[in-house]
Design a protein around this motif. Structure first.
Motif, mmCIF file in Angstrom:
data_model
loop_
_atom_site.group_PDB
_atom_site.id
_atom_site.type_symbol
_atom_site.label_atom_id
_atom_site.label_comp_id
_atom_site.label_asym_id
_atom_site.label_seq_id
_atom_site.Cartn_x
_atom_site.Cartn_y
_atom_site.Cartn_z
ATOM 1 N N ILE A 1 0.846 -1.201 0.000
ATOM 2 C CA ILE A 1 0.000 0.000 0.000
ATOM 3 C C ILE A 1 0.877 1.245 0.000
ATOM 4 N N SER A 2 1.851 1.242 0.889
ATOM 5 C CA SER A 2 2.746 2.394 1.000
ATOM 6 C C SER A 2 3.518 2.619 -0.302
ATOM 7 N N GLY A 3 4.076 1.536 -0.845
ATOM 8 C CA GLY A 3 4.858 1.666 -2.069
ATOM 9 C C GLY A 3 4.024 2.138 -3.245
ATOM 10 N N THR A 4 2.792 1.644 -3.327
ATOM 11 C CA THR A 4 1.925 2.026 -4.439
ATOM 12 C C THR A 4 1.512 3.480 -4.341
ATOM 13 N N ILE A 5 1.160 3.928 -3.129
ATOM 14 C CA ILE A 5 0.786 5.332 -2.941
ATOM 15 C C ILE A 5 1.974 6.243 -3.243
ATOM 16 N N ALA A 6 3.159 5.849 -2.793
ATOM 17 C CA ALA A 6 4.352 6.654 -3.063
ATOM 18 C C ALA A 6 4.610 6.764 -4.560
ATOM 19 N N ALA A 7 4.438 5.654 -5.269
ATOM 20 C CA ALA A 7 4.643 5.666 -6.721
ATOM 21 C C ALA A 7 3.598 6.536 -7.404
ATOM 22 N N TYR A 8 2.357 6.425 -6.957
ATOM 23 C CA TYR A 8 1.278 7.225 -7.533
ATOM 24 C C TYR A 8 1.551 8.721 -7.328
ATOM 25 N N GLU A 9 1.940 9.098 -6.123
ATOM 26 C CA GLU A 9 2.205 10.508 -5.845
ATOM 27 C C GLU A 9 3.438 11.002 -6.592
ATOM 28 N N CYS A 10 4.417 10.145 -6.759
ATOM 29 C CA CYS A 10 5.625 10.510 -7.509
ATOM 30 C C CYS A 10 5.268 10.855 -8.958
ATOM 31 N N LEU A 11 4.347 10.101 -9.546
ATOM 32 C CA LEU A 11 3.930 10.355 -10.919
ATOM 33 C C LEU A 11 3.067 11.604 -11.036
ATOM 34 N N THR A 12 2.051 11.722 -10.185
ATOM 35 C CA THR A 12 1.154 12.872 -10.270
ATOM 36 C C THR A 12 1.894 14.160 -9.934
ATOM 37 N N PHE A 13 2.884 14.059 -9.053
ATOM 38 C CA PHE A 13 3.684 15.224 -8.689
ATOM 39 C C PHE A 13 4.440 15.770 -9.881
ATOM 40 N N ARG A 14 4.697 14.920 -10.874
ATOM 41 C CA ARG A 14 5.418 15.334 -12.080
ATOM 42 C C ARG A 14 4.483 15.618 -13.251
ATOM 43 N N GLY A 15 3.196 15.619 -12.982
ATOM 44 C CA GLY A 15 2.251 15.998 -14.018
ATOM 45 C C GLY A 15 1.745 14.873 -14.891
ATOM 46 N N TYR A 16 2.009 13.623 -14.500
ATOM 47 C CA TYR A 16 1.466 12.493 -15.256
ATOM 48 C C TYR A 16 -0.005 12.266 -14.880
ATOM 49 N N ASP A 17 -0.762 11.706 -15.819
ATOM 50 C CA ASP A 17 -2.134 11.278 -15.555
ATOM 51 C C ASP A 17 -2.150 9.764 -15.378
ATOM 52 N N VAL A 18 -2.439 9.317 -14.168
ATOM 53 C CA VAL A 18 -2.578 7.880 -13.910
ATOM 54 C C VAL A 18 -4.030 7.515 -14.173
ATOM 55 N N VAL A 19 -4.253 6.622 -15.133
ATOM 56 C CA VAL A 19 -5.609 6.287 -15.559
ATOM 57 C C VAL A 19 -6.161 5.112 -14.765
ATOM 58 N N ALA A 20 -5.302 4.176 -14.382
ATOM 59 C CA ALA A 20 -5.761 3.004 -13.635
ATOM 60 C C ALA A 20 -4.603 2.407 -12.855
ATOM 61 N N ILE A 21 -4.937 1.767 -11.741
ATOM 62 C CA ILE A 21 -3.968 1.002 -10.951
ATOM 63 C C ILE A 21 -4.373 -0.462 -11.011
ATOM 64 N N VAL A 22 -3.410 -1.315 -11.286
ATOM 65 C CA VAL A 22 -3.647 -2.761 -11.352
ATOM 66 C C VAL A 22 -2.701 -3.439 -10.380
ATOM 67 N N LEU A 23 -3.219 -4.386 -9.596
ATOM 68 C CA LEU A 23 -2.331 -5.114 -8.697
ATOM 69 C C LEU A 23 -2.809 -6.540 -8.493
#
Length: 862
Positions: A270-292
């Motif tokens: 959970i922690s790693g996924t949230i960190a990765a998500y925030e790292c991407l959005t912080f750089r202006g990427y659009d995350v469309v879906a998360i798969v796990l």
């Protein structure tokens, strides 16, 4: 003829040993299709990220490809899978895995269908160690010796498989898998480069990736262009280094492709996924879906709660751990999830394209643009900006029925505020995010907090060094000027003992009228007080500002410019007495700023002219006083990019200092290296009483302004009553976000470790504009004058009558051509300018100058 369901196999390989990185890259390009100008968005294009290594990115890529390339699909599709960086090669090849699994799944689901699949796996480049392994350990030949980083091979190896009989009327499905760069050892790419060679710089990797994205996959059966899905799979986690050491989230940022994030369903995931998500959005990427993958820990539920349903979280069944399992049953079990993922991605893609198409129409209906005559902006001329990365916009265009994102150099530096390269842009986002999270916003009066204090210290030690002791924060340049006028007038009144208790307070039964000394053609902002401090112009006309009266003594100023390869001085008639032609020509810009000019005949002309004008005003009325001098040092920006003779402005300052008239330098445009020095006051060799700063101060990311002043000005506001204080302020004065951004930008611009353009010894910017090319442009018949100073290059086109001046539309066709050529230009009438940032490379500037030179030649058919 091949039997139904049968497969045929062909293998081709071309091995080329390269002795230098440059030749290696050339061979790499020769193995790819020609680069398309920009990124084609016509079809869905996504980048697959992982919250860590080993979370199943390749499984998701293969599952999505299998869902798209289903034999039961009504229409044939093509699927392009790109793996830019692969380590552990060739034992580990994600491209080969995707090719094999999708092929096997397609074969399993044919069920008598006439559909066919042509699947291919390509390798473009590999290190020598990886290519030797690929060749089965064949020993090197004597003439194949390699040295250092040249230990690399440009490979054109591929294998191709055909499945099914391919008798479907619509043609074959296509799967193309490509590995761009491969290294043998299964380690981080930057370490693999250290150990095996084949150094790949970021720009070369992005160039090859862009060419692969732009390549055509035609040939699927009947000559029709297929609908192509494209997926790029990264290596490791979001912040794993690429070959050069740059984090992948930064390496691929110029493309800003929408993302699929493969999360981690394991303990701690959970922690790693949230960190990765925030790292991407912080750089202006659009995350469309998360798969796990499901590990029975309900990580998906927690992620959905955190995301508050902003995007879907899809759960895959557990992956079998038996290494002998071919995973085909697992892919079948996961097919509904991958089908859902496909529909989500397709829907997001369609909505994105629809939104991009709607934006120009909605903008024209909803916006009121500043400095814009809406009747002159047809919908087709509205620029749709998808994002920005460093100096470039990414704009949406439809070309030849293709949806394109095209890079376009922001030659306006987003209205003179922009300075960051792509690296600083991310650093500013980090500091802004931290300040927003730590402080939000707090009121400023009687308070102190770290960002405001740090920003004030940096300003006073930088642009205010040697003269300023106080920083007054506001929100924009025009307001900074308003504050400066209040400060200067109070200082004048204090020095000249004009106060309520003094007999001088009322002269002839009325209050004295304070005016400013300023220059014709200057511009100090759009608020009412700032407009009063500038001469009549297009901005102050009755139709624009019926209240305008122009409370100043406005002088004509001599100008400097390049024409026919030489710096020239144009002097008003009133200043031309006793001047010789040699006094009006200069071999270099440095001569114009040389202090030795202070003893020249023209310096005496300037001083006499200024003194006479001030004496004439004083003699005409005892109730009218010049309470401040306000100038834009060196360059009049909005007035048409005119360069004022620095000697004349220096003479103005000195004459006013003798008369105890406070000096205001409006450096909203010129400050923070815009003209090659941290402060334009350094170019003049003068110290003001008050200076105004904004725009570049924050790196152009958020609004903030500062008015710096001396301690003596500050003392003029001290007293026992609050009514003596400076009663001016804003709710967002010294807001933490702006101050943090300014602190980062101010330090970044002047630090040679972050700005390669800094000449440490001389504390100036290196020359950014190619001098030879600048002079070449100045010789063009269509050109009247040229200015090149610091980050600014400006050219005035020869024009007469209504074709000249701010309202001119003379350059409209040239502007549209330049925009089509990748330069976003917004002219000042018949004045075209390019503006870069303090960190922009001279090579990049030269490229833009070449485009401008060619376009001007074509504009007048020189």
């Amino acid at each position: 003829m091949a039997l139904p369901h049968a497969s045929s196999f062909r293998r081709h390989a071309l091995f080329l040993l390269c002795r230098s990185p440059s030749r290696f890259l050339f061979l790499s390009r020769s193995l790819s299709s020609s680069a398309a100008p920009g990124l084609d968005l016509t079809n869905p294009t996504y980048i697959v990220w992982g919250s860590n290594t080993g979370v199943g990115k390749t499984l998701v890529s293969a599952g999505l490809a299998a869902s798209v390339l289903s034999p039961s699909s009504d229409d044939p599709f093509a699927f392009l899978y790109l793996k830019p960086v692969q380590t552990g090669f060739p034992c580990d090849s994600d491209a080969r895995f995707v090719c094999q699994k999708v092929s096997a799944l397609f074969r399993r689901h044919l069920n008598g269908s006439p559909a066919g699949l042509l699947a291919s796996d390509h390798l473009l480049n590999a290190s020598t160690a990886a290519s030797r392994e690929l060749l089965g350990g064949r020993p090197e030949q004597p003439d194949e010796a390699v040295e250092g980083d040249a230990a690399s091979r440009g490979l054109g190896a591929y294998e191709e498989t055909r499945i099914g009989n391919g008798e479907r009327k619509g043609g074959d499905f296509r799967l193309v898998c490509k590995t761009l760069f491969g290294w043998k050892e299964a380690i981080s790419p930057h370490l693999a480069v250290e150990r095996e060679g084949m150094l790949v710089d970021d720009s070369s990797l992005r160039e090859l990736l862009g060419r692969c994205l732009g390549s055509s996959l035609q040939g699927g059966g009947h000559g029709t262009k297929e609908a192509i899905w494209r997926v790029i799979e990264t290596a490791g986690g979001v912040a794993s280094p690429g070959p050069s050491g740059t984090l992948q989230c930064d390496l691929y940022r110029p493309f800003r492709l929408p993302c699929i994030l493969v999360g981690d369903g394991r303990l701690g995931g959970i922690s790693g996924t949230i960190a990765a998500y925030e790292c991407l959005t912080f750089r202006g990427y659009d995350v469309v879906a998360i798969v796990l993958e499901d590990h029975s820990l309900s990580n998906g539920v927690s992620l959905q709660s955190y995301l508050r349903n902003r995007l879907p979280v899809l759960i895959l069944p557990p992956v079998p751990q038996d290494p002998l399992n071919d995973l085909l049953d697992w892919f079948n079990e996961s097919s509904k999830t991958f089908s859902s993922l496909k529909e989500i991605l397709l829907s997001a893609h369609v909505k994105r394209i629809e939104r991009l198409h709607d934006m120009p129409r909605k903008a024209g209906r909803l916006f009121w643009w500043p400095f814009t005559q809406h009747k002159l902006v047809p919908e087709k001329n509205v620029t749709v900006i998808d994002s920005r990365c460093g100096e470039n916009f990414s704009i949406h265009k439809v070309k030849d029925n293709q949806e394109m994102l095209i890079p376009q150099f922001d030659a306006c530096a987003s209205w003179w505020t922009q300075g960051p390269d792509s690296i600083l842009q991310i650093e500013l986002a980090k500091d802004i995010g931290y300040s927003a999270a730590r402080y939000g916003h707090v009121m400023f009066p009687e308070n102190v907090y770290e960002p405001a204090l740090q920003c004030a210290e940096l300003l006073l030690e930088g642009v205010g060094k040697g003269w300023a002791s106080r920083a007054y924060f506001s929100d924009n340049g025009s307001t900074a000027v308003e504050i400066a006028l209040k400060m200067a007038f109070r200082k004048y009144m204090f020095d000249h003992e004009i106060c309520a208790a003094s007999p001088k307070f009322r002269l002839h039964g009325s209050c004295p009228e304070l005016k400013v000394l300023a220059l014709n053609g200057s511009y100090h902002g759009d608020t009412l007080g700032a407009m009063e401090a500038q001469a009549p112009s297009s901005y102050t006309s009755f139709i624009q500002q019926p209240w305008y009266s122009g409370r100043g003594l406005f002088l004509d100023a001599p100008e400097c410019f390049i024409s026919n390869g030489l710096w020239n001085l144009s002097v008003p008639d009133c200043l031309q007495s006793n001047l010789k032609p040699e006094d009006m020509r200069f071999s270099s810009c440095a001569e114009l700023f040389c202090p030795s000019r202070d003893s020249s005949p023209i310096a005496n002309n300037y001083a006499t002219y200024i003194s006479e004008k001030l004496c004439d005003l004083a003699g005409s009325s005892h109730s009218i006083l010049v309470g401040a001098l306000i100038i834009e040092p060196v360059i009049h920006g909005a007035g048409g990019m005119h360069m004022i003779d620095p000697l004349f402005q220096r003479a103005l300052v000195r004459e006013c200092q003798v008369r105890k008239i406070p000096i205001i330098l409006d450096e909203v445009f010129t400050g923070f290296w815009r003209l090659g020095r941290e402060s334009a006051a350094e170019l003049l060799g003068c110290q003001p009483d008050v200076s105004c700063f904004a725009k570049l101060m924050t790196g152009g990311v958020v609004p903030l302004a500062a008015t710096l002043t001396t301690e003596s000005v500050f003392e003029a506001f001290k007293g026992d009553s609050k009514l003596m204080a400076l009663l001016h302020g804003h709710s967002y004065s010294a807001h933490a976000i702006g101050c943090a951004s300014a602190a980062k930008a101010v330090q970044w611009f002047k630090d040679p470790s972050t700005n390669a353009n800094i000449d440490v010894e001389r504390k100036i910017l290196k020359e950014l504009w190619d001098v030879e090319l600048v002079h070449k442009i100045s010789y063009l018949p269509a050109v009247k004058r040229v200015i090149a100073l610091g980050t600014l290059f400006a050219v005035e086109l020869k024009a007469d009558g209504s074709d000249a001046g701010y309202a001119s539309l003379y350059a409209s066709s040239l502007v549209q051509k330049l925009r089509a050529d990748g330069l976003y230009i917004r002219p000042l009438g018949n004045v075209i300018y390019l503006m870069c940032g303090p960190c922009t490379s001279p090579h990049f500037c030269s490229e833009q100058l070449h485009k401008l030179h060619q376009s001007i030649c074509e504009f007048r058919k020189c």
